[in-house]
Design a protein around this motif. Structure first.
Motif, PDB file in Angstrom:
ATOM      1  N   GLN A   1       0.841  -1.190   0.000  1.00 52.42           N
ATOM      2  CA  GLN A   1       0.000   0.000   0.000  1.00 52.42           C
ATOM      3  C   GLN A   1       0.879   1.244   0.000  1.00 52.42           C
TER       4      GLN A   1
ATOM      5  N   GLU B   1       1.647   5.473  -0.261  1.00 52.26           N
ATOM      6  CA  GLU B   1       1.085   6.698   0.292  1.00 52.26           C
ATOM      7  C   GLU B   1       0.261   7.414  -0.775  1.00 52.26           C
ATOM      8  N   SER B   2      -0.862   7.960  -0.348  1.00 52.55           N
ATOM      9  CA  SER B   2      -1.737   8.643  -1.293  1.00 52.55           C
ATOM     10  C   SER B   2      -1.250  10.065  -1.531  1.00 52.55           C
ATOM     11  N   ASN B   3      -1.422  10.514  -2.761  1.00 50.19           N
ATOM     12  CA  ASN B   3      -1.094  11.907  -3.078  1.00 50.19           C
ATOM     13  C   ASN B   3      -2.359  12.748  -3.230  1.00 50.19           C
ATOM     14  N   ARG B   4      -3.499  12.191  -2.788  1.00 48.75           N
ATOM     15  CA  ARG B   4      -4.761  12.922  -2.856  1.00 48.75           C
ATOM     16  C   ARG B   4      -4.915  13.827  -1.636  1.00 48.75           C
TER      17      ARG B   4
ATOM     18  N   TYR C   1      -8.021  -0.492   4.953  1.00 46.35           N
ATOM     19  CA  TYR C   1      -6.700  -0.037   5.400  1.00 46.35           C
ATOM     20  C   TYR C   1      -6.203  -0.936   6.534  1.00 46.35           C
TER      21      TYR C   1
ATOM     22  N   GLU D   1     -15.074   6.242  -1.128  1.00 53.38           N
ATOM     23  CA  GLU D   1     -13.650   6.316  -0.796  1.00 53.38           C
ATOM     24  C   GLU D   1     -13.396   7.446   0.195  1.00 53.38           C
TER      25      GLU D   1
ATOM     26  N   ASP E   1     -12.253   7.459   4.153  1.00 55.45           N
ATOM     27  CA  ASP E   1     -11.109   8.274   4.569  1.00 55.45           C
ATOM     28  C   ASP E   1     -11.481   9.206   5.718  1.00 55.45           C
TER      29      ASP E   1
ATOM     30  N   HIS F   1      -7.055  -1.287  -0.074  1.00 55.09           N
ATOM     31  CA  HIS F   1      -6.895  -0.252  -1.090  1.00 55.09           C
ATOM     32  C   HIS F   1      -5.437  -0.174  -1.518  1.00 55.09           C
TER      33      HIS F   1
ATOM     34  N   SER G   1      -3.642   2.342  -2.256  1.00 51.83           N
ATOM     35  CA  SER G   1      -2.900   3.419  -1.605  1.00 51.83           C
ATOM     36  C   SER G   1      -3.561   3.774  -0.286  1.00 51.83           C
TER      37      SER G   1
ATOM     38  N   CYS H   1      -6.461   9.759   1.929  1.00 55.86           N
ATOM     39  CA  CYS H   1      -6.077  11.089   1.461  1.00 55.86           C
ATOM     40  C   CYS H   1      -5.387  11.868   2.583  1.00 55.86           C
ATOM     41  N   SER H   2      -4.772  12.973   2.218  1.00 57.52           N
ATOM     42  CA  SER H   2      -4.032  13.788   3.187  1.00 57.52           C
ATOM     43  C   SER H   2      -4.987  14.718   3.925  1.00 57.52           C
TER      44      SER H   2
END
Length: 578
Positions: free
Chosen positions: A163, A165-168, A239, A475, A479, A536, A538, A541-542
């Motif tokens: 998994q 890291e998300s860049n969203r 997650y 999603e 989150d 998932h 990734s 989100c941040s």
């Protein structure tokens, strides 16, 4: 009876009788006749001897029976895996692994005895296998290994090493997580604080080392508690290994109960801090922590599917009628009899012989609708009016997200409660504000104004619909749950422990077949529809930073000014009419 072997003697007897009766026969005749009889007797004797010898040999010959040779037992065929099922079944009739030896690659010194044994059957109430449901839940292994139906021996999902890291970036409404947890920012959260929330809580939830434990206190309305817990289990599947330990109380009722004015805000200490209590909505006078409601995973009592499927159906439903082809009135369909004076007042805005307030109000009778198979209550088929009214019931209403998802303009009667996402919505951008105290005239003006400004009307409807599809996707719902629980866990000042009267909960225990009816009246097909099948790819989100003092004030001021602007237009309209 004369036998074959007595024939010579019988013939001699006849000749003697013949000689006695004929004494005049000559000697020549007698000698000739005697010789003839001797030859006949000798021939008969030889013939009898040959026949007897042949018959005796026939009886002495052994009987030949065609028999198949005993086949040699073949060794088990190569299967490509080092699993000796024959030995397993022969040595262990119970189907468990406790007495099964480990296998090696050496060939056995003797051929094994091949015996056909039927495995011990597991009785289940459903005939479908996990493959039939399209899920990734291995019910067969769960039921075979764990006949008690608990999760103690069920392997939990480990951390997903792949998994990334998300860049969203999370949507803006995630900032409200910081605001909801602000009452405990200075004091932290103690175990005593949490336990004070038990007064109204329906259950206590503990997440410990990736496992979920629930202590139930009372039954919620319908299946709210079951689907809320199901959503949390799916978060852990999405997650795995990401969430830290958590200990919280959850109230599944509608109205918030932890009033902020009962606690010292300026000089707050551990002793006078409010208990942290999770629920589905809040208001300006309380500090309950707002969490996504159960219907995101389906509302089985009124046949509403999980949110991800509803969003897809909404996209198709909106295409049936373009905005300008829809009925140019304000539409509402619901249950007004929920201890809500505001909804009862809305009924007076319906078309009558005296007034036409541009509203078309329909009462939803869920009992009769259920008897008809919910054929007229599909929310995706209700995007046929240009304007749709949202009005609260006993508290906030689940219907809000379904109304906003249509690209019709949402006429929002002044709300007093909020859910986790609605605080970020702005008037004239996502909805049109409606007064609560004079709602009939307010609806009349809104419809007239928007029918004369159809481009602006379509912009508002489209903006709200896109917000629901984009920012309120499942999603982002997961989150939001993740970040809320993660930030909450940072405030805990103790190590959570398994409650004394709790039970362990896992996905398999809720959806796998079992004896009798579904668990706690839950229709498993609704849960299967919202099952998270795999982790998932990734991470979440941040999380955006909190509002600064000026930012939050500007947000509230902007919203208030827009509402006042609409009210001024409305007042001016009615002054001209009257």
């Amino acid at each position: 009876m004369t036998s074959l072997f007595s024939k010579p003697r019988a013939l001699t007897s006849h000749i003697t009788n013949f000689k006695t009766s004929r004494p005049v026969i000559g000697k020549l005749h007698v000698a000739t006749l005697t010789l003839l009889l001797f030859l006949i007797a000798a021939g008969i004797a030889v013939t009898s001897s040959l026949w007897l010898n042949k018959t005796t040999k026939a009886f002495d010959r052994p009987t030949l029976v065609a028999t198949k040779p005993e086949p040699e037992l073949e060794p088990p065929h190569e299967t490509g895996v080092l699993v000796n099922c024959t030995s397993f079944l022969n040595q262990n009739r119970s189907g468990s692994c406790s007495r099964t030896p480990l296998l090696n690659k050496k060939k056995p010194s003797h051929r094994p005895t091949i015996t056909t044994i039927k495995p011990v059957p597991v009785r289940v109430s459903e005939k479908k296998s996990p493959e039939d449901t399209g899920s990734s839940v291995d019910c067969s292994s769960f039921l075979n290994q764990n006949r008690s139906g608990s999760c103690s021996r069920t392997l939990q999902s480990g951390y997903n090493q792949n998994q990334t890291e998300s860049n969203r970036s999370c949507p803006d409404y995630f900032k409200w997580i910081h605001e909801d947890l602000k009452p405990w920012r200075e004091t932290g959260i103690t175990k005593e604080m949490v336990e004070r929330g038990k007064t109204t809580a329906h259950f206590r939830l503990v997440i410990l080392n990736g496992k979920v434990f629930v202590e139930n206190y009372k039954k919620s309305i319908q299946t709210r508690d079951a689907f809320t817990l199901w959503g949390i289990l799916q978060l852990l599947r999405k997650y795995p290994g990401k969430l830290p330990d958590v200990d919280l109380m959850f109230d599944c009722d509608d109205r918030p109960v932890i009033r902020s004015d009962g606690y010292n805000i300026l000089n707050r200490t551990v002793e006078n801090a409010p208990p942290p209590l999770f629920r589905y909505c809040g208001d300006r006078w309380t500090v309950d922590i707002v969490f996504p409601d159960w219907s995101f995973w389906g509302w089985q009592e009124i046949n509403i599917k999980e949110w991800s499927k509803v969003l897809k159906e909404m996209e198709e439903g909106k295409k049936k009628k373009k905005f300008m082809e829809r009925d140019a009135y304000a539409y509402w369909k619901g249950n007004p009899f929920v201890a809500s004076p505001s909804r009862e007042d809305l009924l007076t805005c319906n078309l009558s012989s005296l007034h036409d307030w541009n509203a078309r109000i329909f009462i939803q009778d869920w009992i009769s609708e259920g008897q008809r198979g919910f054929e007229n209550s599909n929310v995706a088929n209700q995007c046929t009016y240009r304007y749709k009214i949202y009005i609260e019931g006993y508290a906030w209403s689940v219907s809000e997200k379904y109304i906003l998802a249509c690209d019709s303009v949402t006429l929002m009667v002044k709300p007093y409660y909020y859910d986790f996402f609605s605080r970020t919505l702005q008037p004239l951008q996502h909805y049109w504000p409606i007064r609560d105290k004079d709602k009939c005239r307010s609806i009349k003006f809104a419809v007239d104004w928007l029918n004369n400004h159809t481009q602006k009307a379509q912009e508002i409807g489209r903006e709200a619909s896109e917000f629901m599809q984009r920012d309120l996707s499942m999603e982002n719902v997961y989150d939001y749950m993740f970040h809320l629980l993660n930030e909450y866990s940072k405030l805990l000042k103790y190590k959570p422990q398994v409650p004394k009267n709790s039970v362990e909960l896992c996905t398999e225990a809720l959806v796998c077949p079992s004896e009798g009816e579904d668990v706690n009246g839950v229709d498993k097909k609704f849960m299967i529809g919202s099952l998270v099948s795999r982790p998932h790819a990734s991470g979440p989100c941040s999380l955006p930073p909190p509002f600064d003092s000026n930012g939050l004030e500007k947000f509230h001021r902007k919203k208030l000014n827009l509402i006042r602007q609409v009210e001024k237009w409305e007042d001016s309209y009615w002054q001209k009419v009257l």
